[in-house]
Scaffold this motif. Structure first.
Motif, PDB file in Angstrom:
ATOM      1  N   GLU A  98      -4.383  -3.536 -10.193  1.00 56.89           N
ATOM      2  CA  GLU A  98      -3.938  -2.363 -10.952  1.00 56.89           C
ATOM      3  C   GLU A  98      -4.457  -1.044 -10.367  1.00 56.89           C
ATOM      4  O   GLU A  98      -3.952   0.020 -10.698  1.00 56.89           O
ATOM      5  CB  GLU A  98      -4.390  -2.470 -12.418  1.00 56.89           C
ATOM      6  CG  GLU A  98      -3.773  -3.621 -13.193  1.00 56.89           C
ATOM      7  CD  GLU A  98      -4.615  -4.892 -13.099  1.00 56.89           C
ATOM      8  OE1 GLU A  98      -5.325  -5.084 -12.090  1.00 56.89           O
ATOM      9  OE2 GLU A  98      -4.538  -5.693 -14.051  1.00 56.89           O
ATOM     10  N   ASN A  99      -5.488  -1.107  -9.536  1.00 55.35           N
ATOM     11  CA  ASN A  99      -6.031   0.135  -8.966  1.00 55.35           C
ATOM     12  C   ASN A  99      -5.396   0.504  -7.629  1.00 55.35           C
ATOM     13  O   ASN A  99      -5.734   1.525  -7.037  1.00 55.35           O
ATOM     14  CB  ASN A  99      -7.543  -0.002  -8.760  1.00 55.35           C
ATOM     15  CG  ASN A  99      -8.251  -0.342 -10.051  1.00 55.35           C
ATOM     16  OD1 ASN A  99      -7.905   0.207 -11.105  1.00 55.35           O
ATOM     17  ND2 ASN A  99      -9.193  -1.269 -10.008  1.00 55.35           N
ATOM     18  N   ALA A 100      -4.483  -0.335  -7.177  1.00 54.22           N
ATOM     19  CA  ALA A 100      -3.966  -0.170  -5.817  1.00 54.22           C
ATOM     20  C   ALA A 100      -3.263   1.179  -5.616  1.00 54.22           C
ATOM     21  O   ALA A 100      -3.455   1.838  -4.591  1.00 54.22           O
ATOM     22  CB  ALA A 100      -3.018  -1.314  -5.475  1.00 54.22           C
ATOM     23  N   TYR A 101      -2.483   1.579  -6.600  1.00 49.67           N
ATOM     24  CA  TYR A 101      -1.691   2.808  -6.392  1.00 49.67           C
ATOM     25  C   TYR A 101      -2.575   4.005  -6.082  1.00 49.67           C
ATOM     26  O   TYR A 101      -2.337   4.735  -5.121  1.00 49.67           O
ATOM     27  CB  TYR A 101      -0.803   3.101  -7.609  1.00 49.67           C
ATOM     28  CG  TYR A 101       0.049   4.329  -7.383  1.00 49.67           C
ATOM     29  CD1 TYR A 101       1.218   4.251  -6.619  1.00 49.67           C
ATOM     30  CD2 TYR A 101      -0.344   5.577  -7.871  1.00 49.67           C
ATOM     31  CE1 TYR A 101       1.978   5.379  -6.363  1.00 49.67           C
ATOM     32  CE2 TYR A 101       0.419   6.706  -7.616  1.00 49.67           C
ATOM     33  CZ  TYR A 101       1.575   6.604  -6.867  1.00 49.67           C
ATOM     34  OH  TYR A 101       2.318   7.725  -6.607  1.00 49.67           O
ATOM     35  N   LEU A 102      -3.646   4.185  -6.878  1.00 48.74           N
ATOM     36  CA  LEU A 102      -4.493   5.364  -6.670  1.00 48.74           C
ATOM     37  C   LEU A 102      -5.220   5.294  -5.326  1.00 48.74           C
ATOM     38  O   LEU A 102      -5.382   6.300  -4.641  1.00 48.74           O
ATOM     39  CB  LEU A 102      -5.482   5.520  -7.825  1.00 48.74           C
ATOM     40  CG  LEU A 102      -4.801   5.899  -9.150  1.00 48.74           C
ATOM     41  CD1 LEU A 102      -5.798   5.954 -10.293  1.00 48.74           C
ATOM     42  CD2 LEU A 102      -4.044   7.227  -9.030  1.00 48.74           C
ATOM     43  N   LYS A 103      -5.627   4.055  -4.959  1.00 47.72           N
ATOM     44  CA  LYS A 103      -6.304   3.902  -3.659  1.00 47.72           C
ATOM     45  C   LYS A 103      -5.342   4.256  -2.526  1.00 47.72           C
ATOM     46  O   LYS A 103      -5.696   4.957  -1.587  1.00 47.72           O
ATOM     47  CB  LYS A 103      -6.782   2.459  -3.484  1.00 47.72           C
ATOM     48  CG  LYS A 103      -8.051   2.175  -4.197  1.00 47.72           C
ATOM     49  CD  LYS A 103      -8.698   0.901  -3.637  1.00 47.72           C
ATOM     50  CE  LYS A 103      -9.913   0.569  -4.488  1.00 47.72           C
ATOM     51  NZ  LYS A 103     -10.197  -0.863  -4.490  1.00 47.72           N
TER      52      LYS A 103
END
Ligand SMILES: Nc1ncnc2c1ncn2[C@@H]1O[C@H](COP(=O)(O)OP(=O)(O)O)[C@@H](O)[C@H]1O
Ligand SMILES: [Mg+2]
Length: 364
Positions: free
Chosen positions: A54-59
């Motif tokens: 779920e954190n992939a987009y911001l990374k």
């Protein structure tokens, strides 16, 4: 180059009785991710690892100016179109990435829609029907036996056990009901193809040496197809048995038919850079499409018998060179100049020669 490696990793130890492990069956072991990083670094690239959670987009957003290309090996976490989520994010962030567009991944995960498209192009695939609810089967009973039932959108033989191969309507209804209940998704019923099974890697625009999946070494009472037990229990390094033959022993005619079927399916389903296609022979000995896998599994350790790297090795590509070919193929599509600091060793030059010879032979 600055390469983003987007992946899904298993968080639990291998144990096919652990539901979490089964849920993550398609995800990679940490040592597979480490192997990919090592290979990319050996090619002179700087690697930016991003777990496809779920954190992939911001990374990815933070890295978007830095990354030249993403090597996408993600499987996705939730939903029927989970494999297309990372590619969709990368589209939005305008970061080039390996493999098909989101649509291709969605097609790859939907065994029925994939077959509908192939039928349009008259590419052979077993007779089938899709069951969204048991009423669909009751209304229009499937007539082609033996038959096999599978969840519509899983991989790694999830939900495909020996009992999924059935000989009559009442057995079929039972297994379909069970699959609908357990997997909470539609079920595809297919005519069972009794012939030999092959899996064919495509790398760039090339067909890799064809792999035959052999079932003759399975215990007598175990059905001869790649069900869950065959893939995960019998075919592992501890079992010390090699279920794969590569290159497959084939007449030139059959080899061409299988290779063409793989390539045509690859194109029809909008695949790019790499994929692995499962094919079986029908009772007349004619090849037929079963399904496409993208991203295919790529476990670095040759002992693990991972199919795509095995086939690449037979063509003369070691693990790093295989990954390099995927990157190069993506660069060609995006018209990015591929840069690598790695010099080819004498052994690799020799293998390259063999590869060219193989391609020539293939064209004949
Ligand atoms: N129509 C079919 N006829 C014969 N065997 C099949 C058929 N469909 C699937 N199988 C067997 O089941 C295995 C798993 O099915 P597949 O559709 O490839 O699912 P997965 O995505 O889990 O790999 C195949 O490798 C093959 O051995
Ligand atoms: Mg398969």
């Amino acid at each position: 180059m600055n390469i983003g490696l987007v992946y899904n990793v298993r968080h639990v130890k291998p144990d096919i009785n652990n539901p979490q492990y089964v849920k993550e069956a398609e995800f990679d072991e940490p040592k597979t991710i480490a192997g990919m990083v090592k290979a990319l670094e050996s090619l002179g690239h700087r690697v930016y690892k991003v777990e496809a959670n779920e954190n992939a987009y911001l990374k990815l957003k933070k890295l978007s100016k830095k990354i030249d290309l993403v090597l996408n090996t993600s499987e996705g976490m939730y939903g029927a179109d989970r494999e297309s989520q990372i590619p969709a994010m990368l589209e939005m962030l305008q970061i080039p990435y390996t493999g098909p567009r989101p649509l291709g991944y969605s097609l790859g995960l939907n065994k029925s829609v994939a077959k509908e498209i192939l039928s349009f192009y008259k590419i052979p695939t077993p007779k089938w029907m899709t069951v969204n609810q048991i009423f669909d089967l009751e209304k229009k009973p499937f007539k082609y036996f033996p038959a096999i039932a599978k969840p519509i959108g899983e991989g790694s033989s999830k939900g495909i056990k020996a009992e999924n191969l059935v000989n009559n309507y009442s057995q079929l209804k039972k297994i379909v009901e069970k699959l609908l209940r357990e997997f909470k998704q539609s079920v595809i019923i297919e005519e069972y193809l009794p012939g030999r099974e092959f899996t064919v890697g495509i790398l760039g625009e090339k067909v890799l040496p064809i792999i035959e999946v052999m079932f003759d070494k399975l215990p007598k009472n175990v059905p001869k197809f790649d069900h869950y037990e065959a893939k995960w229990v019998y075919d592992n390094p501890q079992a010390k048995y090699d279920a794969l033959e590569c290159p497959a022993k084939l007449t030139p005619q059959l080899k061409n038919k299988i290779a063409n079927l793989a390539l045509k399916s690859f194109q029809a389903l909008g695949m790019a850079d790499w994929a692995r296609i499962d094919i079986r022979l029908n009772k007349k000995g004619e090849p037929s499409f079963i399904e496409v896998n993208c991203p295919p599994g790529i476990i670095p350790d040759p002992k693990e018998n991972s199919r795509f790297p095995r086939s690449a090795r037979v063509m003369g590509l070691d693990y790093a060179s295989m990954i390099e070919e995927i990157l190069k193929s993506a660069c060609r599509r995006y018209k990015i100049t591929y840069k690598s600091t790695r010099k080819k060793t004498e052994a690799e030059k020799e293998l390259q020669k063999q590869k060219i010879q193989f391609e020539k032979q293939f064209k004949k």
